[in-house]
Design a protein around this motif. Sequence first.
Motif, PDB file in Angstrom:
ATOM      1  N   CYS A 128       0.827  -1.208   0.000  1.00 23.31           N
ATOM      2  CA  CYS A 128       0.000   0.000   0.000  1.00 23.31           C
ATOM      3  C   CYS A 128       0.864   1.262   0.000  1.00 23.31           C
ATOM      4  N   ALA A 129       1.957   1.236   0.760  1.00 19.00           N
ATOM      5  CA  ALA A 129       2.867   2.389   0.788  1.00 19.00           C
ATOM      6  C   ALA A 129       3.508   2.605  -0.574  1.00 19.00           C
ATOM      7  N   ARG A 130       3.843   1.522  -1.263  1.00 20.90           N
ATOM      8  CA  ARG A 130       4.481   1.634  -2.576  1.00 20.90           C
ATOM      9  C   ARG A 130       3.496   2.144  -3.625  1.00 20.90           C
ATOM     10  N   ARG A 131       2.234   1.771  -3.494  1.00 20.15           N
ATOM     11  CA  ARG A 131       1.246   2.184  -4.486  1.00 20.15           C
ATOM     12  C   ARG A 131       0.728   3.596  -4.250  1.00 20.15           C
ATOM     13  N   THR A 132       0.834   4.107  -3.030  1.00 19.26           N
ATOM     14  CA  THR A 132       0.292   5.425  -2.694  1.00 19.26           C
ATOM     15  C   THR A 132       1.366   6.489  -2.502  1.00 19.26           C
ATOM     16  N   GLY A 133       2.628   6.064  -2.362  1.00 21.51           N
ATOM     17  CA  GLY A 133       3.680   7.034  -2.089  1.00 21.51           C
ATOM     18  C   GLY A 133       3.764   7.438  -0.640  1.00 21.51           C
ATOM     19  N   GLY A 134       3.064   6.737   0.228  1.00 18.35           N
ATOM     20  CA  GLY A 134       3.107   7.057   1.644  1.00 18.35           C
ATOM     21  C   GLY A 134       4.302   6.434   2.326  1.00 18.35           C
ATOM     22  N   LYS A 135       4.719   7.038   3.426  1.00 12.71           N
ATOM     23  CA  LYS A 135       5.837   6.504   4.198  1.00 12.71           C
ATOM     24  C   LYS A 135       5.468   6.302   5.665  1.00 12.71           C
ATOM     25  N   SER A 136       4.177   6.428   5.966  1.00 13.66           N
ATOM     26  CA  SER A 136       3.702   6.205   7.324  1.00 13.66           C
ATOM     27  C   SER A 136       2.258   5.711   7.254  1.00 13.66           C
ATOM     28  N   TYR A 137       1.747   5.249   8.376  1.00 14.65           N
ATOM     29  CA  TYR A 137       0.359   4.801   8.416  1.00 14.65           C
ATOM     30  C   TYR A 137      -0.591   5.946   8.054  1.00 14.65           C
ATOM     31  N   GLY A 138      -0.274   7.134   8.551  1.00 21.43           N
ATOM     32  CA  GLY A 138      -1.123   8.283   8.264  1.00 21.43           C
ATOM     33  C   GLY A 138      -1.166   8.621   6.784  1.00 21.43           C
ATOM     34  N   ASP A 139      -0.005   8.575   6.115  1.00 19.00           N
ATOM     35  CA  ASP A 139       0.040   8.868   4.679  1.00 19.00           C
ATOM     36  C   ASP A 139      -0.810   7.884   3.883  1.00 19.00           C
ATOM     37  N   VAL A 140      -0.614   6.601   4.154  1.00 18.92           N
ATOM     38  CA  VAL A 140      -1.350   5.576   3.412  1.00 18.92           C
ATOM     39  C   VAL A 140      -2.851   5.711   3.660  1.00 18.92           C
ATOM     40  N   THR A 141      -3.248   5.933   4.909  1.00 22.42           N
ATOM     41  CA  THR A 141      -4.666   6.052   5.241  1.00 22.42           C
ATOM     42  C   THR A 141      -5.286   7.278   4.595  1.00 22.42           C
ATOM     43  N   ARG A 142      -4.563   8.407   4.602  1.00 22.55           N
ATOM     44  CA  ARG A 142      -5.110   9.634   4.012  1.00 22.55           C
ATOM     45  C   ARG A 142      -5.338   9.477   2.518  1.00 22.55           C
ATOM     46  N   ILE A 143      -4.367   8.889   1.815  1.00 23.16           N
ATOM     47  CA  ILE A 143      -4.494   8.734   0.368  1.00 23.16           C
ATOM     48  C   ILE A 143      -5.586   7.728   0.015  1.00 23.16           C
ATOM     49  N   ALA A 144      -5.718   6.694   0.830  1.00 25.24           N
ATOM     50  CA  ALA A 144      -6.686   5.637   0.517  1.00 25.24           C
ATOM     51  C   ALA A 144      -8.098   5.983   0.967  1.00 25.24           C
ATOM     52  N   PHE A 145      -8.251   6.601   2.144  1.00 21.75           N
ATOM     53  CA  PHE A 145      -9.585   6.772   2.721  1.00 21.75           C
ATOM     54  C   PHE A 145      -9.932   8.213   3.091  1.00 21.75           C
ATOM     55  N   GLY A 146      -8.978   9.138   2.996  1.00 22.67           N
ATOM     56  CA  GLY A 146      -9.292  10.526   3.279  1.00 22.67           C
ATOM     57  C   GLY A 146      -8.730  11.009   4.608  1.00 22.67           C
ATOM     58  N   ALA A 147      -8.901  12.317   4.845  1.00 19.65           N
ATOM     59  CA  ALA A 147      -8.296  12.964   6.011  1.00 19.65           C
ATOM     60  C   ALA A 147      -8.919  12.493   7.322  1.00 19.65           C
ATOM     61  N   LYS A 148     -10.230  12.234   7.340  1.00 12.05           N
ATOM     62  CA  LYS A 148     -10.884  11.810   8.585  1.00 12.05           C
ATOM     63  C   LYS A 148     -10.360  10.453   9.036  1.00 12.05           C
ATOM     64  N   ALA A 149     -10.156   9.556   8.071  1.00 10.31           N
ATOM     65  CA  ALA A 149      -9.603   8.244   8.419  1.00 10.31           C
ATOM     66  C   ALA A 149      -8.179   8.377   8.942  1.00 10.31           C
ATOM     67  N   GLU A 150      -7.413   9.309   8.376  1.00 12.56           N
ATOM     68  CA  GLU A 150      -6.051   9.533   8.861  1.00 12.56           C
ATOM     69  C   GLU A 150      -6.058   9.981  10.322  1.00 12.56           C
ATOM     70  N   ILE A 151      -6.986  10.866  10.672  1.00 14.48           N
ATOM     71  CA  ILE A 151      -7.080  11.330  12.054  1.00 14.48           C
ATOM     72  C   ILE A 151      -7.422  10.162  12.983  1.00 14.48           C
ATOM     73  N   GLY A 152      -8.358   9.328  12.554  1.00 14.01           N
ATOM     74  CA  GLY A 152      -8.733   8.179  13.374  1.00 14.01           C
ATOM     75  C   GLY A 152      -7.589   7.214  13.586  1.00 14.01           C
ATOM     76  N   VAL A 153      -6.860   6.894  12.505  1.00 13.72           N
ATOM     77  CA  VAL A 153      -5.727   5.976  12.612  1.00 13.72           C
ATOM     78  C   VAL A 153      -4.623   6.571  13.468  1.00 13.72           C
ATOM     79  N   THR A 154      -4.389   7.881  13.326  1.00 15.23           N
ATOM     80  CA  THR A 154      -3.355   8.542  14.122  1.00 15.23           C
ATOM     81  C   THR A 154      -3.691   8.487  15.609  1.00 15.23           C
ATOM     82  N   ILE A 155      -4.954   8.707  15.937  1.00 20.42           N
ATOM     83  CA  ILE A 155      -5.369   8.631  17.345  1.00 20.42           C
ATOM     84  C   ILE A 155      -5.195   7.218  17.886  1.00 20.42           C
ATOM     85  N   LEU A 156      -5.607   6.225  17.098  1.00 25.80           N
ATOM     86  CA  LEU A 156      -5.452   4.834  17.524  1.00 25.80           C
ATOM     87  C   LEU A 156      -3.988   4.487  17.755  1.00 25.80           C
TER      88      LEU A 156
END
Length: 322
Positions: A128-156
């Motif tokens: 997922c990181a290779r396909r989205t260009g992300g280098k963290s859980y937050g990057d991958v989540t934001r690109i795949a599911f949006g900013a709200k999902a990134e906030i949720g994953v970051t809190i978790l």
Amino acid sequence: MSENTRSTTTSSDSSVSRIDSSYMQTIAIMQSSLSFQPLISRQSTFWPSAQELMQRHPSFEFLNPEHDSDLRKSSPLSSVMNLVATVCGGGVLTLPIAFAKAGIIPSTVLMIFSAIMTDFAMYILCSCARRTGGKSYGDVTRIAFGAKAEIGVTILLAVFLCCVMVAFMVLVKDIWTPLIIYAIPALKTYSLDKWHVDPDVSSLPSDVFLVVFIVLSLPLLFQKDLHALRHTCYVGFASLLLLIVAICGRTYELNFVTDVGSFQKKVKWMTYDINDIIYAFPIISLSFFSIYNVLSVHSSLVNPTRYRVKFVLDSTIGICLV
């Protein structure tokens, strides 16, 4: 119209046609890359051969940092040591409880299952990181599911890591304080004379040691990347080997010196109570659960081909399983 003009026009039309064809081919590749084909009809890359990787449908990968970036400094060996030191952490200390509850055979099966699932989960995260260009859980989540999902994953992740830090601090305090007092008897005498505190009864000396440990660890906490901490990973792996040697030595002493034949008399091979297996499974699965730095390791790996990434992940899980 002159012959040269017609020739120039024909050449221009041919160039435009080639550009359009190349553009359409690129669009087709991107659509194929980003399309979600049924999983049952897609070729797996979890255990691929070189031929299977070459035959797989084309896909774009956006490595971050880039493939040849100077920010990539970690070798496969240091990457494996880094992941082993994380995955095979404090959760290993709870495995004897699971084995005592469920028995050797069910616990071993559960460990193999948990190891395979963890290996697969790390591979999917890296893909997922290779396909989205992300280098963290937050990057991958934001690109795949949006900013709200990134906030949720970051809190978790923040809550999870805070709990992990608390657990590890308790382990550090409980494990190292008796060792230091045993290695330096003068500390116990000093504690009794100056503070009138017995380290065997009071928790004050261990609390003081924990504060000192945190202060001494502060320089390591401000490092920019995991590559700077590669030597601490070797120390952690050496500590793991020391623990294994100590357990093997103690096992030999109990079964062949102190209480000969105790293994045959006390070992629990199997349980027929499903509640024991249900009790043991979370303990075993959580012992492989600490994979929160896998994307950071992937981002720092030199020449991060899929083959090298899979080698690092498989080697890590294989070592932790053994």
